[in-house]
Write a protein that holds these residues in place. Structure first.
Motif, PDB file in Angstrom:
ATOM      1  N   SER A   1      -1.650   8.591   4.790  1.00  0.00           N
ATOM      2  CA  SER A   1      -0.566   8.202   5.679  1.00  0.00           C
ATOM      3  C   SER A   1      -0.959   6.914   6.385  1.00  0.00           C
ATOM      4  O   SER A   1      -2.049   6.831   6.971  1.00  0.00           O
ATOM      5  N   VAL A   2      -0.071   5.919   6.330  1.00  0.00           N
ATOM      6  CA  VAL A   2      -0.344   4.613   6.921  1.00  0.00           C
ATOM      7  C   VAL A   2       0.824   4.234   7.823  1.00  0.00           C
ATOM      8  O   VAL A   2       1.980   4.323   7.419  1.00  0.00           O
ATOM      9  N   TRP A   3       0.509   3.795   9.056  1.00  0.00           N
ATOM     10  CA  TRP A   3       1.515   3.387  10.027  1.00  0.00           C
ATOM     11  C   TRP A   3       1.241   1.947  10.454  1.00  0.00           C
ATOM     12  O   TRP A   3       0.094   1.564  10.699  1.00  0.00           O
TER      13      TRP A   3
ATOM     14  N   VAL B   1       0.827  -1.209   0.000  1.00  0.00           N
ATOM     15  CA  VAL B   1       0.000   0.000   0.000  1.00  0.00           C
ATOM     16  C   VAL B   1       0.861   1.258   0.000  1.00  0.00           C
ATOM     17  O   VAL B   1       0.596   2.216  -0.742  1.00  0.00           O
ATOM     18  N   THR B   2       1.908   1.275   0.813  1.00  0.00           N
ATOM     19  CA  THR B   2       2.732   2.482   0.902  1.00  0.00           C
ATOM     20  C   THR B   2       3.575   2.695  -0.354  1.00  0.00           C
ATOM     21  O   THR B   2       3.978   3.826  -0.635  1.00  0.00           O
TER      22      THR B   2
ATOM     23  N   SER C   1      10.166   5.552   9.063  1.00  0.00           N
ATOM     24  CA  SER C   1      10.756   5.686  10.392  1.00  0.00           C
ATOM     25  C   SER C   1      10.294   4.526  11.258  1.00  0.00           C
ATOM     26  O   SER C   1       9.238   3.928  11.006  1.00  0.00           O
ATOM     27  N   LEU C   2      11.091   4.210  12.259  1.00  0.00           N
ATOM     28  CA  LEU C   2      10.743   3.155  13.205  1.00  0.00           C
ATOM     29  C   LEU C   2      10.913   3.695  14.612  1.00  0.00           C
ATOM     30  O   LEU C   2      11.912   4.345  14.918  1.00  0.00           O
TER      31      LEU C   2
ATOM     32  N   ARG D   1       6.405   4.159  10.489  1.00  0.00           N
ATOM     33  CA  ARG D   1       5.617   5.205   9.829  1.00  0.00           C
ATOM     34  C   ARG D   1       6.114   5.405   8.405  1.00  0.00           C
ATOM     35  O   ARG D   1       7.319   5.493   8.173  1.00  0.00           O
ATOM     36  N   HIS D   2       5.172   5.499   7.486  1.00  0.00           N
ATOM     37  CA  HIS D   2       5.515   5.803   6.109  1.00  0.00           C
ATOM     38  C   HIS D   2       5.828   7.292   5.992  1.00  0.00           C
ATOM     39  O   HIS D   2       5.049   8.142   6.419  1.00  0.00           O
ATOM     40  N   LEU D   3       6.980   7.623   5.436  1.00  0.00           N
ATOM     41  CA  LEU D   3       7.401   9.006   5.222  1.00  0.00           C
ATOM     42  C   LEU D   3       7.223   9.343   3.738  1.00  0.00           C
ATOM     43  O   LEU D   3       6.168   9.163   3.181  1.00  0.00           O
TER      44      LEU D   3
END
Length: 447
Positions: free
Chosen positions: A236-238, A227-228, A368-369, A344-346
């Motif tokens: 925004s998808v986490w 998806v990302t 990011s993690l 987190r998708h950046l």
């Protein structure tokens, strides 16, 4: 005369010095594992108090460190006067100009409640608890940063008190170098008493959380990668692994369970948002699904992060990719005793250089993690630290070594947040604006 009495002659706000009743509570950080061995705490009544304190500190050879809410504290404040700016309130919304002005003590929840009725938003993060000023000085990674970039790059102006104790307004025209440094370089150059920033359209917001048993984590992470890879910047998808303790205040379906979650916001209508997320709906065993149309004021409900101080251990990294090797590394063992591990998708606007942007720069890393654990005592702190080091060590081949300023942790240096040329420029600003070291940020650029 004690330092407390000296300070009370200077400011009108409350002053608490070491040994006085209420001092320990006043000096506490938001993260209760962090001790703050300060000389005194000053709770400024207004910007005039801030200026008077700095003038006194300069004359007396003291150092001042500002913490609106205590987020991001490192404990590197021995012998410092801790400045609390929580009383510097006020939210002014000029909806027609898509502009907000807030005092240094204002938190994001208050701003979102004020702008939500206008179909607008600020670039808030996952929690309503941090102050707008503290968050923005560190750059500010928002739910909406993929579309609009760092919160710092939406700033139009700051009201500041400099290391001389002089109060003035800073914008791109009046003082370009200081304005650049304050937008993402931390609070090491001047004390900010108010900030003006752009608001962004948010007439429709779709969002919420999907959860599955942790046994589905591999499928969910694979879907997250797919998806990302093609997500529009409005989405925004986490991805989050969760290890809930068996505590009574948790809902029964969460107590003592290991789960995997997808948190999402989409600046658009529900039908389009659901279509973009169909891949997740194909994964069986969904425990809960809170997605729906939301007011901007409800952003903090998505992740439902604690808003009160607590003892935590956290660590962050930037991932250079999310391939099968990374997935295997992340999922090969349970995250316990950690509470959560979040990716987190950046990308999007975060990855593009901003002409005349701030010191936060841009992020080429796509993800990011962040890991976090609850640490009620020293043994828990040690156990969490060990687990964090294990995860970070295993991920070394897949992390950049850099991290955003707001992701820095206890014991880390501002040098990890900036490329060498940016750090050198920040240090020059610090030397020029505060050569005597009257001001100290959570992560000093000269530290």
């Amino acid at each position: 005369m004690t330092i407390g009495n000296d300070l009370r002659r200077v400011v009108r706000g409350r002053v608490l010095a070491s040994g006085e009743e209420g001092f320990d509570r006043a000096r506490a950080a938001w993260n209760l594992t962090v001790d703050q061995p300060v000389l005194a705490v000053v709770e400024a009544r207004d910007a005039a108090d801030v200026a008077a304190l700095v003038r006194h500190a300069r004359q007396a050879g003291l150092t001042v460190s500002a913490q609106p809410s205590g987020h991001g504290a490192t404990g590197d404040v021995e012998g410092v006067v801790l400045l609390r700016t929580g009383a510097l309130g006020g939210v002014e919304v000029r909806a027609g100009e898509r502009l907000a002005r807030v005092g240094a003590g204002v938190r994001w929840g208050e701003v979102l409640s004020a702008v939500s009725p206008y179909g607008l938003t600020g670039l808030a993060g996952s929690s309503p608890a941090p102050s707008v000023v503290g968050y923005t000085l560190g750059g500010g990674l928002s739910w909406f940063s993929r579309l609009h970039g760092h919160a710092a790059d939406s700033v139009r102006a700051f009201d500041v008190v400099d290391a001389e104790g002089e109060a003035f307004r800073v914008d791109a025209g009046s003082d370009p170098e200081l304005f650049w440094a304050l937008r993402g370089g931390g609070g090491d150059f001047a004390l900010v008493t108010a900030v003006e920033f752009d608001l962004h359209p948010a007439p429709h917001l779709y969002g919420g959380r999907l959860m599955w048993p942790v046994e589905r984590a591999g499928e969910v992470l694979a879907a997250f990668g797919e998806v990302t890879a093609s997500a529009p910047e409005e989405l925004s998808v986490w991805f989050t692994l969760l290890n809930f303790p068996p505590l009574d205040f948790l809902p029964p379906h969460l107590r003592g369970r290991a789960l995997v979650a997808i948190d999402v916001t989409f600046l658009g209508e529900a039908a389009e948002g659901r279509d973009l997320l169909r891949r997740f709906e194909a994964i069986g065993g969904i425990v809960s699904d809170s997605r729906g149309m939301l007011p901007v004021a409800a952003l903090g409900d998505i992740c439902a992060e604690p808003s009160d101080p607590g003892p935590v251990v956290g660590h962050a990294e930037l991932l250079t990719g999310l391939d099968d090797a990374v997935a295997e590394t992340l999922l090969s063992e349970p995250i316990a005793p950690l509470l959560s591990l979040q990716i987190r998708h950046l990308g999007g606007a975060l990855a593009r250089p901003v002409p005349d942007g701030g010191a936060c720069g841009h992020l080429t890393e796509p993800y990011s993690l962040y890991t976090v654990g609850i640490a009620p005592g020293p043994e828990a702190v040690a156990a969490l630290g060990t687990r964090v080091k294990e995860i970070a060590g295993a991920l070394v081949p897949y992390t950049s070594g850099r991290k955003p300023y707001t992701f820095l942790g206890v014991g880390e240096s501002a040098a990890a947040a900036f490329p060498g040329d940016v750090l050198a420029r920040l240090r020059e600003v610090k030397r020029a604006r505060d050569p005597r070291g009257v001001l100290r940020a959570n992560y000093p650029v000269l530290g």
